[in-house]
Enzyme design. Structure first.
Site, mmCIF file in Angstrom:
data_model
loop_
_atom_site.group_PDB
_atom_site.id
_atom_site.type_symbol
_atom_site.label_atom_id
_atom_site.label_comp_id
_atom_site.label_asym_id
_atom_site.label_seq_id
_atom_site.Cartn_x
_atom_site.Cartn_y
_atom_site.Cartn_z
ATOM 1 N N HIS A 18 0.846 -1.193 0.000
ATOM 2 C CA HIS A 18 0.000 0.000 0.000
ATOM 3 C C HIS A 18 0.881 1.242 0.000
ATOM 4 O O HIS A 18 2.113 1.149 0.006
ATOM 5 C CB HIS A 18 -1.001 -0.022 1.165
ATOM 6 C CG HIS A 18 -0.391 -0.156 2.532
ATOM 7 N ND1 HIS A 18 0.540 0.729 3.016
ATOM 8 C CD2 HIS A 18 -0.583 -1.080 3.523
ATOM 9 C CE1 HIS A 18 0.897 0.389 4.238
ATOM 10 N NE2 HIS A 18 0.244 -0.723 4.572
ATOM 11 N N HIS A 21 3.775 1.447 2.608
ATOM 12 C CA HIS A 21 4.996 0.708 2.223
ATOM 13 C C HIS A 21 5.740 1.483 1.147
ATOM 14 O O HIS A 21 6.971 1.568 1.150
ATOM 15 C CB HIS A 21 4.651 -0.672 1.644
ATOM 16 C CG HIS A 21 3.905 -1.584 2.569
ATOM 17 N ND1 HIS A 21 2.677 -2.121 2.248
ATOM 18 C CD2 HIS A 21 4.215 -2.047 3.803
ATOM 19 C CE1 HIS A 21 2.271 -2.889 3.246
ATOM 20 N NE2 HIS A 21 3.186 -2.863 4.197
ATOM 21 N N CYS A 126 0.929 -10.170 20.673
ATOM 22 C CA CYS A 126 0.131 -9.499 19.628
ATOM 23 C C CYS A 126 0.562 -10.060 18.285
ATOM 24 O O CYS A 126 1.728 -9.935 17.894
ATOM 25 C CB CYS A 126 0.350 -7.983 19.655
ATOM 26 S SG CYS A 126 -0.390 -7.202 18.206
ATOM 27 N N CYS A 129 1.826 -7.265 15.794
ATOM 28 C CA CYS A 129 3.211 -6.806 16.009
ATOM 29 C C CYS A 129 4.191 -7.959 15.908
ATOM 30 O O CYS A 129 5.395 -7.735 15.806
ATOM 31 C CB CYS A 129 3.387 -6.199 17.397
ATOM 32 S SG CYS A 129 2.472 -4.708 17.694
ATOM 33 N N CYS A 144 -3.726 -3.867 22.073
ATOM 34 C CA CYS A 144 -2.457 -3.404 21.506
ATOM 35 C C CYS A 144 -2.698 -2.017 20.909
ATOM 36 O O CYS A 144 -3.613 -1.847 20.101
ATOM 37 C CB CYS A 144 -1.987 -4.363 20.410
ATOM 38 S SG CYS A 144 -0.782 -3.581 19.308
ATOM 39 N N HIS A 147 -2.581 -2.042 16.947
ATOM 40 C CA HIS A 147 -3.539 -2.813 16.144
ATOM 41 C C HIS A 147 -4.953 -2.802 16.705
ATOM 42 O O HIS A 147 -5.878 -3.258 16.042
ATOM 43 C CB HIS A 147 -3.029 -4.253 15.972
ATOM 44 C CG HIS A 147 -1.744 -4.309 15.209
ATOM 45 N ND1 HIS A 147 -0.518 -4.291 15.827
ATOM 46 C CD2 HIS A 147 -1.504 -4.303 13.883
ATOM 47 C CE1 HIS A 147 0.434 -4.301 14.903
ATOM 48 N NE2 HIS A 147 -0.137 -4.303 13.715
ATOM 49 N N LYS A 299 -6.320 6.995 9.539
ATOM 50 C CA LYS A 299 -5.370 5.885 9.532
ATOM 51 C C LYS A 299 -5.832 4.867 8.480
ATOM 52 O O LYS A 299 -7.018 4.590 8.345
ATOM 53 C CB LYS A 299 -5.349 5.243 10.936
ATOM 54 C CG LYS A 299 -4.190 4.296 11.098
ATOM 55 C CD LYS A 299 -4.029 3.844 12.537
ATOM 56 C CE LYS A 299 -3.006 2.708 12.551
ATOM 57 N NZ LYS A 299 -2.754 2.156 13.863
ATOM 58 N N LYS A 302 -7.849 -1.905 6.705
ATOM 59 C CA LYS A 302 -8.741 -2.725 5.886
ATOM 60 C C LYS A 302 -10.183 -2.486 6.295
ATOM 61 O O LYS A 302 -11.067 -2.396 5.446
ATOM 62 C CB LYS A 302 -8.389 -4.205 6.064
ATOM 63 C CG LYS A 302 -7.240 -4.643 5.175
ATOM 64 C CD LYS A 302 -7.061 -6.145 5.213
ATOM 65 C CE LYS A 302 -5.737 -6.489 4.538
ATOM 66 N NZ LYS A 302 -5.100 -7.677 5.076
HETATM 67 N N1 MSP Z 1 8.131 -6.904 8.681
HETATM 68 C C1 MSP Z 1 8.218 -5.816 9.581
HETATM 69 C C2 MSP Z 1 9.539 -5.069 9.414
HETATM 70 C C3 MSP Z 1 10.762 -5.933 9.607
HETATM 71 S S1 MSP Z 1 12.232 -5.007 9.285
HETATM 72 C C4 MSP Z 1 13.455 -6.056 9.746
HETATM 73 C C5 MSP Z 1 7.086 -4.837 9.304
HETATM 74 N N2 MSP Z 1 6.435 -4.975 8.142
HETATM 75 S S2 MSP Z 1 5.222 -4.058 7.660
HETATM 76 O O1 MSP Z 1 4.835 -4.558 6.368
HETATM 77 O O2 MSP Z 1 4.217 -3.989 8.665
HETATM 78 O O3 MSP Z 1 5.801 -2.612 7.514
HETATM 79 C C6 MSP Z 1 6.904 -2.390 6.656
HETATM 80 C C7 MSP Z 1 7.316 -0.932 6.713
HETATM 81 O O4 MSP Z 1 6.262 -0.149 6.189
HETATM 82 C C8 MSP Z 1 7.589 -0.459 8.137
HETATM 83 O O5 MSP Z 1 8.732 0.359 8.186
HETATM 84 C C9 MSP Z 1 6.361 0.338 8.465
HETATM 85 O O6 MSP Z 1 6.605 1.391 9.360
HETATM 86 C C10 MSP Z 1 6.000 0.891 7.099
HETATM 87 N N3 MSP Z 1 4.589 1.262 7.038
HETATM 88 C C11 MSP Z 1 3.511 0.442 7.146
HETATM 89 N N4 MSP Z 1 2.391 1.219 7.089
HETATM 90 C C12 MSP Z 1 2.734 2.519 6.956
HETATM 91 C C13 MSP Z 1 2.045 3.722 6.789
HETATM 92 N N5 MSP Z 1 0.730 3.810 6.802
HETATM 93 N N6 MSP Z 1 2.790 4.830 6.544
HETATM 94 C C14 MSP Z 1 4.153 4.803 6.443
HETATM 95 N N7 MSP Z 1 4.817 3.694 6.634
HETATM 96 C C15 MSP Z 1 4.152 2.559 7.001
HETATM 97 O O7 MSP Z 1 6.862 -3.969 10.136
#
Ligand code: MSP
Length: 521
Positions: A18, A21, A126, A129, A144, A147, A299, A302
């Site tokens: 999304h 990411h 959790c 997390c 949490c 979440h 925020k 889903k």
């Molecule tokens: N798998 C773990 C990270 C392990 S690193 C050794 C994880 N994955 S995640 O898919 O949930 O998130 C991946 C990255 O995307 C994280 O740095 C997270 O902060 C970032 N983001 C996820 N949602 C986000 C937003 N809505 N906005 C900005 N960044 C976000 O955590």
């Protein structure tokens, strides 16, 4: 600077990528592209985090094996990064054999050194997390805070990592290196969290989690996702805990910057540092904790149905490439602060900055050069106008910003230069000079602007590689020029351009005036 190693967080593959990411990958890609203009050897790692209970549960609910789900979604991430022109050197998947193998060896080394021990435990887990939470971490309702779900009570015999052993060393490191955590205000949060840390569980019973890397010599346990996930930054380089590491590891570790979201700063600034200390490895130079992206100030979730896929934005606005989205995301929030995406704002920002201010400036200047001088730059048009110093200073300001990984602040500096240059054109009115037949002065104003446009193309290139390429082509400017060699004397004398070669570098988004057929040229 000889080499530069940077990483992103690796994304969970229980869903598709999304805009959150994407924000992180875009920021990191821009930093990588900027540093490619400052040193010869930049290595950029990204990838996917594929083990754990979340993947296990999601795949089961879809009637797929975990590996099938991982393959499908890891592909979706790779496809999206291709669309967004995320130019990484390596994509690691934590299900890659070499990674699994090294993680087992890392774990064994930590057991052998006495940093990991076995212990019976009951805690609140959790799944979102993928970690145990303390009672005091929860909301008043026992949820949490990230979440808003109730953690499960889990009672297991697990392996534990002696985090407490490294507490003082971590505190010392953070205090002695005020630029280790960027932005600096987050360092205090981490120091507060460090007050109450305990040893952490680093494995799960195979009865509760089967989708993980097995602990060597213990069939009952799988390695807890964070040791698995965090190790990616060194396994990808060929780190070998029990022998000679690969050349890449020797060359690139420690990382110059690790880009992560603020939600996972604790794992990187505390757990990751402790693991590296236990392995007797150098620590990364900087952690850049970016903020979160909301959608229309809400925020992303889903349940709210407001999760946006980056490729849908490209499709929706019929964009030929990702430059506008990259530009918008990169400028959406000051360093480390939260940002927001909205369709309306996206349209307004990219139209104002990329089409109106920057694109038009180039377009009308080149058009005047053709109109008054048949596209030719004469030697007497070259000057030492004061505004060229402003452009030169902007190169330094942008470099300073990137020293601190202030990606959006650097955009502001570039936009200031664009605005100053637009004002210079208005103030000097080359059309009036032409009317008054002051042709040398007119040519000087136009050439000064074009010299500056080369600097702008070079500085904006990490954000908007396609626009920069189109600009550089019309200016006959070499975009590969390193920032150390970038001057304000870029335009060669002689015929620069003909009328038919002038084309807009960015068409207004969603504009009825935009002649879409031009895009096809
Ligand atoms: N798998 C773990 C990270 C392990 S690193 C050794 C994880 N994955 S995640 O898919 O949930 O998130 C991946 C990255 O995307 C994280 O740095 C997270 O902060 C970032 N983001 C996820 N949602 C986000 C937003 N809505 N906005 C900005 N960044 C976000 O955590």
């Amino acid at each position: 600077m000889e080499r530069f190693y940077l990483t992103t967080a690796i994304d969970y593959v229980n869903g598709h990528p999304h805009i959150g990411h994407a924000y992180e990958k875009i920021l990191t890609d821009i930093i990588a592209r900027h540093y490619k203009k400052r040193c010869d050897d930049v290595y950029f790692l990204t990838g996917t985090d594929e083990h754990g209970i979340k993947i296990q549960k999601t795949s089961a609910s879809k009637g797929m094996t975990p590996k099938e789900l991982c393959d499908e979604n890891a592909n979706a991430f790779k496809e999206t990064w291709k669309e967004l022109e995320i130019d990484y050197n390596k994509f690691i998947r934590t299900t890659d054999d070499y990674h699994e193998d090294t993680v087992q060896k890392i774990f064994k080394k930590l057991v052998d050194n006495g940093d990991i021990y076995k212990h019976s435990y009951e805690g609140l887990y959790c799944n979102g997390c993928e970690c145990f939470l303390n009672q005091k971490d929860l909301t008043e309702d026992g949820l949490c805070p990230n979440h808003m779900t109730k953690p499960e009570v889990v009672s297991e015999e697990n392996y534990f990592f002696r985090l407490t052993k490294y507490k003082e060393a971590i505190i010392k490191h953070i205090k002695e290196h005020p630029d280790f955590i960027i932005p600096q205000f987050r360092a205090n949060e981490v120091l507060n969290q460090l007050e109450n840390i305990e040893d952490i569980s680093v494995s799960r019973s195979i009865n509760n989690v089967s989708w993980g890397i097995p602990v060597l010599d213990d069939d009952e346990q799988v390695i807890y996702v964070w040791i698995d996930a965090l190790s990616n930054y060194i396994t990808a380089l060929g780190y070998n805990p029990s022998g000679e590491s690969d050349e890449n590891f020797k060359k690139y570790w420690p990382a110059d910057v690790q880009v992560i979201g603020k939600d996972i700063l604790k794992f990187h600034s505390i757990y990751w540092l402790a693991i590296l200390m236990a392995l007797d490895l150098p620590l990364p130079k900087h952690l850049l904790a970016h903020g979160w992206i909301t959608i229309d100030e809400a925020k992303m979730s889903k349940s709210l149905g407001n999760v946006i896929a980056p490729v849908d934005i490209l499709k929706h606005f019929e964009l030929e490439n990702a430059d506008a989205l990259r530009y918008y995301m990169a400028s959406s929030a000051p360093c480390g602060k939260d940002g927001n995406y909205s369709d309306i704002d996206f349209k307004e920002q990219v139209n104002a900055h990329l089409a109106n201010s920057m694109g038009n400036l180039l377009n009308r200047t080149l058009s005047m050069l053709v109109k008054y001088f048949d596209g030719e730059v004469k030697p007497e048009f070259k000057t030492n106008s004061a505004i060229l110093n402003t452009a030169k200073n902007t190169i330094d300001i942008v470099k300073d910003c990137f020293d601190k990984f202030e990606v959006s602040e650097a955009v502001n500096a570039i936009n200031n230069l664009v605005d100053t240059t637009n004002k210079y054109v208005t103030d000097n009115a080359p059309w009036t000079l032409a009317k008054e037949e002051k042709m040398t002065e007119c040519g000087q104003v136009l050439t000064t602007v074009l010299d500056i446009m080369c600097v702008i193309a070079s500085l904006i290139e990490p954000y908007c590689p396609n626009i920069a390429k189109d600009m550089a082509k019309q200016l006959s400017f070499d975009l590969n020029t390193k920032y150390d060699n970038l001057t304000c004397d870029n335009i060669k004398c002689g015929k620069l351009i003909s009328k038919e070669d002038i084309k807009p570098v960015f068409l207004r988004v969603d504009s009825e005036l935009a002649d879409k057929s031009q895009k096809k040229k």
